[in-house]
Scaffold this active site. Structure first.
Site, PDB file in Angstrom:
ATOM      1  N   HIS A   1       0.798  -1.228   0.000  1.00 37.93           N
ATOM      2  CA  HIS A   1       0.000   0.000   0.000  1.00 37.93           C
ATOM      3  C   HIS A   1       0.832   1.281   0.000  1.00 37.93           C
ATOM      4  O   HIS A   1       0.292   2.379  -0.163  1.00 37.93           O
ATOM      5  CB  HIS A   1      -0.991  -0.004   1.175  1.00 37.93           C
ATOM      6  CG  HIS A   1      -2.321   0.591   0.825  1.00 37.93           C
ATOM      7  ND1 HIS A   1      -3.452   0.403   1.580  1.00 37.93           N
ATOM      8  CD2 HIS A   1      -2.708   1.401  -0.216  1.00 37.93           C
ATOM      9  CE1 HIS A   1      -4.466   1.060   1.025  1.00 37.93           C
ATOM     10  NE2 HIS A   1      -4.041   1.675  -0.060  1.00 37.93           N
TER      11      HIS A   1
ATOM     12  N   ASP B   1      -9.920  -0.254   4.023  1.00 38.98           N
ATOM     13  CA  ASP B   1      -8.750  -0.912   4.621  1.00 38.98           C
ATOM     14  C   ASP B   1      -9.087  -1.343   6.045  1.00 38.98           C
ATOM     15  O   ASP B   1      -9.912  -0.717   6.715  1.00 38.98           O
ATOM     16  CB  ASP B   1      -7.604   0.129   4.657  1.00 38.98           C
ATOM     17  CG  ASP B   1      -6.210  -0.478   4.704  1.00 38.98           C
ATOM     18  OD1 ASP B   1      -6.039  -1.517   5.364  1.00 38.98           O
ATOM     19  OD2 ASP B   1      -5.298   0.118   4.103  1.00 38.98           O
TER      20      ASP B   1
ATOM     21  N   HIS C   1      -6.719  -1.077   8.062  1.00 37.28           N
ATOM     22  CA  HIS C   1      -5.750  -0.195   8.709  1.00 37.28           C
ATOM     23  C   HIS C   1      -5.911   1.249   8.232  1.00 37.28           C
ATOM     24  O   HIS C   1      -6.390   1.478   7.115  1.00 37.28           O
ATOM     25  CB  HIS C   1      -4.321  -0.654   8.372  1.00 37.28           C
ATOM     26  CG  HIS C   1      -4.078  -2.107   8.596  1.00 37.28           C
ATOM     27  ND1 HIS C   1      -4.202  -3.044   7.586  1.00 37.28           N
ATOM     28  CD2 HIS C   1      -3.754  -2.795   9.718  1.00 37.28           C
ATOM     29  CE1 HIS C   1      -3.946  -4.247   8.071  1.00 37.28           C
ATOM     30  NE2 HIS C   1      -3.672  -4.138   9.370  1.00 37.28           N
TER      31      HIS C   1
ATOM     32  N   ASP D   1      -3.252   3.389   7.921  1.00 40.45           N
ATOM     33  CA  ASP D   1      -2.060   3.731   7.121  1.00 40.45           C
ATOM     34  C   ASP D   1      -1.732   5.217   7.176  1.00 40.45           C
ATOM     35  O   ASP D   1      -1.312   5.825   6.184  1.00 40.45           O
ATOM     36  CB  ASP D   1      -2.242   3.274   5.657  1.00 40.45           C
ATOM     37  CG  ASP D   1      -2.299   1.754   5.528  1.00 40.45           C
ATOM     38  OD1 ASP D   1      -1.970   1.050   6.512  1.00 40.45           O
ATOM     39  OD2 ASP D   1      -2.680   1.264   4.445  1.00 40.45           O
TER      40      ASP D   1
ATOM     41  N   HIS E   1       4.324   1.143   4.198  1.00 36.27           N
ATOM     42  CA  HIS E   1       2.928   0.866   3.800  1.00 36.27           C
ATOM     43  C   HIS E   1       1.935   1.221   4.909  1.00 36.27           C
ATOM     44  O   HIS E   1       0.732   1.251   4.658  1.00 36.27           O
ATOM     45  CB  HIS E   1       2.734  -0.578   3.291  1.00 36.27           C
ATOM     46  CG  HIS E   1       2.611  -1.623   4.357  1.00 36.27           C
ATOM     47  ND1 HIS E   1       1.948  -2.823   4.152  1.00 36.27           N
ATOM     48  CD2 HIS E   1       3.072  -1.663   5.639  1.00 36.27           C
ATOM     49  CE1 HIS E   1       1.997  -3.548   5.265  1.00 36.27           C
ATOM     50  NE2 HIS E   1       2.672  -2.874   6.167  1.00 36.27           N
TER      51      HIS E   1
ATOM     52  N   ASP F   1      -7.417  -1.595  -0.118  1.00 36.50           N
ATOM     53  CA  ASP F   1      -6.472  -2.591   0.401  1.00 36.50           C
ATOM     54  C   ASP F   1      -7.267  -3.889   0.551  1.00 36.50           C
ATOM     55  O   ASP F   1      -8.293  -3.920   1.244  1.00 36.50           O
ATOM     56  CB  ASP F   1      -5.941  -2.108   1.754  1.00 36.50           C
ATOM     57  CG  ASP F   1      -4.884  -3.021   2.357  1.00 36.50           C
ATOM     58  OD1 ASP F   1      -4.907  -4.236   2.109  1.00 36.50           O
ATOM     59  OD2 ASP F   1      -4.038  -2.490   3.114  1.00 36.50           O
TER      60      ASP F   1
ATOM     61  N   ASP G   1      -6.918  -6.279   2.287  1.00 32.07           N
ATOM     62  CA  ASP G   1      -7.093  -6.746   3.672  1.00 32.07           C
ATOM     63  C   ASP G   1      -8.288  -6.097   4.376  1.00 32.07           C
ATOM     64  O   ASP G   1      -8.594  -6.431   5.528  1.00 32.07           O
ATOM     65  CB  ASP G   1      -5.800  -6.637   4.493  1.00 32.07           C
ATOM     66  CG  ASP G   1      -5.412  -5.222   4.894  1.00 32.07           C
ATOM     67  OD1 ASP G   1      -6.274  -4.343   5.025  1.00 32.07           O
ATOM     68  OD2 ASP G   1      -4.190  -4.994   5.101  1.00 32.07           O
TER      69      ASP G   1
ATOM     70  N   GLU H   1      -1.978  -4.954  -1.984  1.00 35.53           N
ATOM     71  CA  GLU H   1      -1.702  -5.918  -0.909  1.00 35.53           C
ATOM     72  C   GLU H   1      -2.164  -7.346  -1.187  1.00 35.53           C
ATOM     73  O   GLU H   1      -2.312  -8.139  -0.269  1.00 35.53           O
ATOM     74  CB  GLU H   1      -2.242  -5.423   0.444  1.00 35.53           C
ATOM     75  CG  GLU H   1      -1.632  -4.098   0.931  1.00 35.53           C
ATOM     76  CD  GLU H   1      -0.232  -4.226   1.558  1.00 35.53           C
ATOM     77  OE1 GLU H   1       0.261  -5.375   1.715  1.00 35.53           O
ATOM     78  OE2 GLU H   1       0.363  -3.163   1.889  1.00 35.53           O
TER      79      GLU H   1
HETATM   80  N1  ARG Z   1      -0.337  -0.050  11.395  1.00 37.33           N
HETATM   81  C1  ARG Z   1       0.628  -1.054  11.040  1.00 37.33           C
HETATM   82  C2  ARG Z   1       1.946  -0.393  10.648  1.00 37.33           C
HETATM   83  O1  ARG Z   1       2.002   0.807  10.542  1.00 37.33           O
HETATM   84  C3  ARG Z   1       0.117  -1.951   9.928  1.00 37.33           C
HETATM   85  C4  ARG Z   1      -0.026  -1.285   8.598  1.00 37.33           C
HETATM   86  C5  ARG Z   1      -0.600  -2.218   7.569  1.00 37.33           C
HETATM   87  N2  ARG Z   1      -0.725  -1.557   6.313  1.00 37.33           N
HETATM   88  C6  ARG Z   1      -1.095  -2.144   5.172  1.00 37.33           C
HETATM   89  N3  ARG Z   1      -1.100  -1.390   4.085  1.00 37.33           N
HETATM   90  N4  ARG Z   1      -1.423  -3.403   5.097  1.00 37.33           N
HETATM   91  O2  ARG Z   1       2.922  -1.068  10.439  1.00 37.33           O
HETATM   92 MN    MN Z   2      -3.418  -0.484   3.594  1.00 34.09          MN
HETATM   93 MN    MN Z   3      -4.422  -2.915   5.428  1.00 33.09          MN
END
Ligand code: ARG
Ligand code: MN
Ligand code: MN
Ligand code: MN
Length: 311
Positions: A100, A128, A130, A132, A145, A234, A236, A279
């Site tokens: 990402h 997402d 998350h 990010d 990411h 994303d 996920d 992702e």
């Molecule tokens: N918040 C966590 C980090 O900063 C997970 C980030 C996951 N991001 C993603 N694009 N899958 O490492």
């Molecule tokens: Mn993401």
């Molecule tokens: Mn994510």
């Protein structure tokens, strides 16, 4: 309609190998052919995945805690230019990732192009698990990411050209035009950033409470009719039941239908200017079937965003 394709096999925004094979898996399963032949788009840009091998530094020391900062910055600068070129021509831009972090490039590229072409600010719908939105200083992992929204909105910045200093004012996203859907794993420091900046977010709690229909309605109402929309999806965001083959899966996510619905509803606005699908990491599922399911889910989301399922 004209579609600009940016296929980036990039994985240095996080530590797990294999997410660079995501776009190829999506393309091999026939995504671009379907988009051309069944959905009738005229395709421009990448027909083969770009790996940007020439930009990958052999030594890339941490900078402000960021891992692979030089390479990730350089690759995103290229992505930004490519997305900008497509969007400036009035093409809808489809970016297939990659991790990402590539959204640093996609969002800055479309924000700049839409400012120049339409004199408008883009809205960003970030789907997402998350947020990010870590800045380098508050990130626990140092993985870029987990930071793209911070860099694309100017909440994180750096003076050094080679470490994202190439991101100029006219490329930035306005955080008031950002909406999240699907959040369920947000770091403590990120929660504070969301609160302090009054950022609009619909977590899985909201999806359960209101249903996906009302959540998307509220998200689009917040953005306002007629605003150019960049959709960054994303994979996920989907529950691992539907998309197990991804680097940071989190249980309790969207069903495939809920994800498809978001994409359909955003397509239906007629205001879509860019889509990212990121992702997908075919090497992480416990079974080959799991990898296939994830690729299929990714293809479905993209086709929905391009209008396939609407009558
Ligand atoms: N918040 C966590 C980090 O900063 C997970 C980030 C996951 N991001 C993603 N694009 N899958 O490492
Ligand atoms: Mn993401
Ligand atoms: Mn994510
Ligand atoms: Mn349509």
């Amino acid at each position: 309609q004209d579609l600009g394709v940016v296929a980036v096999g990039f994985s240095k925004g996080q530590p797990k190998a294999g997410v660079d094979a995501g776009p190829e898996a999506l393309i091999d399963s026939g995504l671009l052919t379907q988009i051309r032949e069944e959905l009738g788009y005229k395709l421009h840009g990448d027909t083969k995945v770009q790996k940007y091998e020439e930009l990958i530094a052999t030594t890339d020391a941490d900078h402000r805690g960021m891992k692979n900062p030089f390479t990730t910055s350089a690759v995103n600068r290229k992505i930004s230019e490519e997305v900008y070129e497509h969007a400036k021509e009035g093409r809808l831009v489809l970016t297939l990732g990659g991790d990402h972090s590539v959204a640093i490039g996609t969002v800055t590229g479309s924000a700049k192009a839409i400012r120049e072409r339409l004199n408008r600010e883009i809205a960003l719908i970030w789907v997402d698990a998350h947020a990010d939105i870590n800045t380098p200083e508050v990130s626990d992992s140092g993985n870029i990411h987990g930071m793209p929204v911070a860099f694309a909105s100017g909440l994180a910045k750096d003076d050094k050209e080679e470490y994202f200093g190439w991101i100029k004012e006219d490329m930035l996203l306005n955080v008031k035009k950002l909406v999240y859907i699907g959040l369920r794993d947000v770091d403590k420091a990120e929660k504070q950033i969301l609160r302090e900046n009054g950022i609009k977010a619909f977590s899985m709690f909201d999806v359960d409470r209101y249903g996906i229909g009302r959540v998307v309605e509220m998200a689009l109402a917040y953005i306002g009719a007629d605003t150019p929309i960049h959709l960054s999806f994303d994979v996920d965001a989907l529950d691992p039941m539907w998309a197990p083959s991804t680097g940071t899966p989190v249980r309790g996510g969207l069903t495939l239908r809920e994800g498809d619905y978001i994409c359909e509803a955003v397509h239906q606005t007629g205001s879509l200017v860019a889509i990212d699908l990121v992702e997908v990491n075919p090497s992480l599922a416990a079974t080959e079937a799991g990898a296939q399911e994830t690729v299929r889910a990714g293809c479905s989301l993209v086709r929905c965003a391009l209008g396939e399922t609407l009558l």
